[in-house]
Structure formats: structure tokens, C-alpha cells
Design an enzyme around this catalytic site. Structure first.
Site, mmCIF file in Angstrom:
data_model
loop_
_atom_site.group_PDB
_atom_site.id
_atom_site.type_symbol
_atom_site.label_atom_id
_atom_site.label_comp_id
_atom_site.label_asym_id
_atom_site.label_seq_id
_atom_site.Cartn_x
_atom_site.Cartn_y
_atom_site.Cartn_z
ATOM 1 N N SER A 1 24.822 -0.948 -32.382
ATOM 2 C CA SER A 1 25.709 -1.986 -32.906
ATOM 3 C C SER A 1 25.178 -3.329 -32.435
ATOM 4 O O SER A 1 24.395 -3.391 -31.488
ATOM 5 C CB SER A 1 27.125 -1.768 -32.363
ATOM 6 O OG SER A 1 27.993 -2.806 -32.776
ATOM 7 N N TYR B 1 33.038 -0.036 -25.435
ATOM 8 C CA TYR B 1 32.217 0.201 -26.631
ATOM 9 C C TYR B 1 30.866 -0.530 -26.506
ATOM 10 O O TYR B 1 29.804 0.057 -26.756
ATOM 11 C CB TYR B 1 32.982 -0.284 -27.859
ATOM 12 C CG TYR B 1 32.212 -0.172 -29.152
ATOM 13 C CD1 TYR B 1 32.058 1.055 -29.783
ATOM 14 C CD2 TYR B 1 31.633 -1.295 -29.742
ATOM 15 C CE1 TYR B 1 31.351 1.158 -30.974
ATOM 16 C CE2 TYR B 1 30.928 -1.201 -30.933
ATOM 17 C CZ TYR B 1 30.789 0.026 -31.546
ATOM 18 O OH TYR B 1 30.088 0.137 -32.716
#
Ligand code: NAP
Length: 261
Positions: free
Chosen positions: A143, A157
Site C-alpha cells: 500500500s 495497517y
């Protein structure tokens, strides 16, 4: 022109929806044999059926990336069905928001177990096959959040997604002599079911923060994964590719001014 990937055996984890589904459909169109993996068999079967309806080859498998036994069974199933594992897309991931002030140890552990340990378990399960074949392509879905940017509510995350890149760099060195490459796609904000779950307000704020003024599509990410899987990318390993419509570029909101000098 790229060399055809027709007949290559591909495993995609987290392929029942979102980016993983997009990757699986794209490799299916390229003539690959797909192992569509997610925890929910019915959902994985639905995607496998979409691939076969489009003329491709696909099997569905229920497996949880947090479980070593499931990942080993996944690798075995791909070898049994297709005789090889040419490409692994370690894509399964979760992104539940949790501000640090209220984040529990269980919140942190679940994100790490799925996104980071899940990557390790999926990759390690496929290594024996790839080493025997003396070739393999591993593509991680990381990401921009973590490796490049931060976002309140996603510290666990971000850590898991940055961790994937740390894992990738050493894995790439260890696996290079075996003809196996390990690379990562770093999506910005991509229109998926998971992203939609974060709410309309979040999605609108994200659209406004992307210079291209739109979310990415799952096809945008799938095309990058397809490139890393190609024969033409054989000399690229340990690298990451940001696919974000320019989202990480602006230094501030002022950078968006159309009359900026
Ligand atoms: P999504 O729409 O929520 O889909 C997630 C997929 O992962 C589903 O197929 C889900 O299927 C599967 N999954 C979740 N936990 C699993 C587990 N323990 N074992 C096996 N499969 C599991 O998410 P997405 O937006 O497509 O995201 C996919 C990946 O892209 C993630 O790694 C995410 O971090 C990354 N990413 C997404 C974006 C974005 O904007 N969407 C941006 C950057 C990075 P089941 O529920 O059936 O298991």
C-alpha cells in the site's frame, strides 16, 4: 509486445473481491490457470466461475492466510491441479480503522497476522515448487499507507504494509539465485468493496486528494501485477511500484491550485 503468460499457474490470495478479484480476472484473460483463494468458498467459487465464463481456467479454494496449514494446502492444491506454481499474488489483507488511543492488542495482532504474517505464510508455502521449477514470480500487494504515507487510524495497517516491503527485500536476495523475483504493488485508493466499507465521506475525501480526481480501479493494480509477472520483468526484483493517480505527490492542499506558478 510481451511474451504470453498462457498456461502459467497463478495463485491469488484474497481473490473473492476487490483488488484480488481484479488480479485474478486479469490473469485469467491472459490465459493463465487461476487458483482463486479466500476464506469464503462460495465467494471464491463465484470469481472462479467469472473467469471460466470468460474462457479462462480457474479453481476456487477456501484458505485463511493466517494459518500455515491452509497455506500449505493451497500450494499443494495448485500443484495438484496445475502441476506448478508459476506466480503467487499475495494480496489478502484487511484494513480495519483503529485510532492508537483505543487500539487493542487483538486489533494489532489481527492486522499483523493477516497482512504481514499472511504474506510470509503464503510465500513460504510456494517456495518448494518455485525452487524445483527454478523460476517464480511473487507479487505482494502492499500500500502507499505505511511505506510512503501515514493516515490516522491505520498505524497497525501502515506497519504491516511497510513490513511487507522489509520482508520483500531480503526474500528477493535469498530467492534471486533460484530464478524467483519478489516485487510489490503499492496501491493508492482503489475502488473496492473493502474501501466502500469505509464510508461515502471517506471515499469522497480520497477522490478529492488524488490529482487525477478519481479512485484507482482494480484493473489499474492488476495491470501492474501482470507486468511484474511477465518474462520481460525477469531482471526486476525487490522493487515496489506506486499506482495511485499521483496521490502521494502533493506537498500540501495548495499544490492543487490550478493557478499555482
Ligand atoms: P477487500 O475488498 O476487503 O478484499 C479483501 C480480500 O481478502 C477478500 O477477498 C477477502 O476474502 C480476503 N481476505 C481477508 N482476510 C483473509 C484471510 N485471513 N485469508 C484469506 N483471505 C482473506 O480489500 P481490497 O481493497 O481489495 O484490498 C486487497 C489488498 O489491497 C489488501 O492487502 C489491502 O491492504 C491492499 N490495498 C487496498 C487498497 C484500496 O484502496 N482498496 C489500497 C492499498 C492497499 P474473504 O473475506 O472471503 O476471506
Amino acid at each position: 509486445m510481451f511474451t504470453s503468460l498462457k498456461g502459467r499457474s497463478v495463485i491469488v490470495t484474497g481473490a473473492s473481491k476487490g483488488i484480488g478479484r481484479g488480479i485474478a480476472l486479469r490473469f485469467g484473460l491472459a490465459g493463465c490457470q487461476l487458483m482463486v483463494v479466500s476464506r469464503r468458498l462460495q465467494e471464491a467459487k463465484r470469481v472462479a466461475a467469472e473467469i471460466t465464463a470468460a474462457g479462462g481456467t480457474a479453481e476456487a479454494l477456501a484458505a485463511d492466510v493466517t494459518r500455515q496449514g491452509d497455506m500449505q494446502a493451497m500450494a499443494q492444491a495448485a500443484r495438484d491441479k496445475f502441476g506448478a506454481i508459476d506466480i503467487l499474488c499475495a494480496n489478502a489483507g484487511i484494513f480495519p480503522a483503529s485510532p492508537l488511543a483505543t487500539m487493542t492488542e487483538a486489533d494489532f495482532d489481527l492486522v499483523m497476522a493477516t497482512n504481514l504474517k499472511g504474506t510470509f505464510l503464503a510465500v513460504s508455502a510456494c517456495l518448494a515448487a518455485m525452487k524445483e521449477q527454478k523460476r517464480g514470480r511473487i507479487i505482494l500487494t502492499s500500500s502507499i499507507t505505511g511505506p510512503v504515507t501515514g493516515y490516522s487510524g491505520w498505524s497497525h495497517y501502515g506497519a504491516s504494509k511497510a513490513g511487507q516491503l522489509g520482508f520483500m527485500r531480503t526474500a528477493a536476495i535469498e530467492l534471486a539465485p533460484h530464478g524467483i523475483t519478489v516485487n510489490a504493488v503499492l496501491p493508492g485508493n482503489i475502488a473496492t468493496e473493502g474501501l466502500a466499507d469505509l464510508g461515502k465521506e471517506y471515499v469522497q475525501a480520497m477522490e478529492a486528494s488524488v490529482p487525477m480526481r478519481r479512485l484507482g480501479s482494480v484493473a489499474d493494480i492488476a495491470n501492474a501485477a501482470l507486468f511484474f509477472a511477465s518474462d520481460e520483468a525477469a531482471y526486476i526484483t525487490g522493487q515496489s511500484l506506486v499506482i495511485d493517480g499521483g496521490q502521494i505527490l502533493p506537498e500540501s492542499l495548495a499544490a492543487f491550485a490550478t493557478d499555482a506558478p
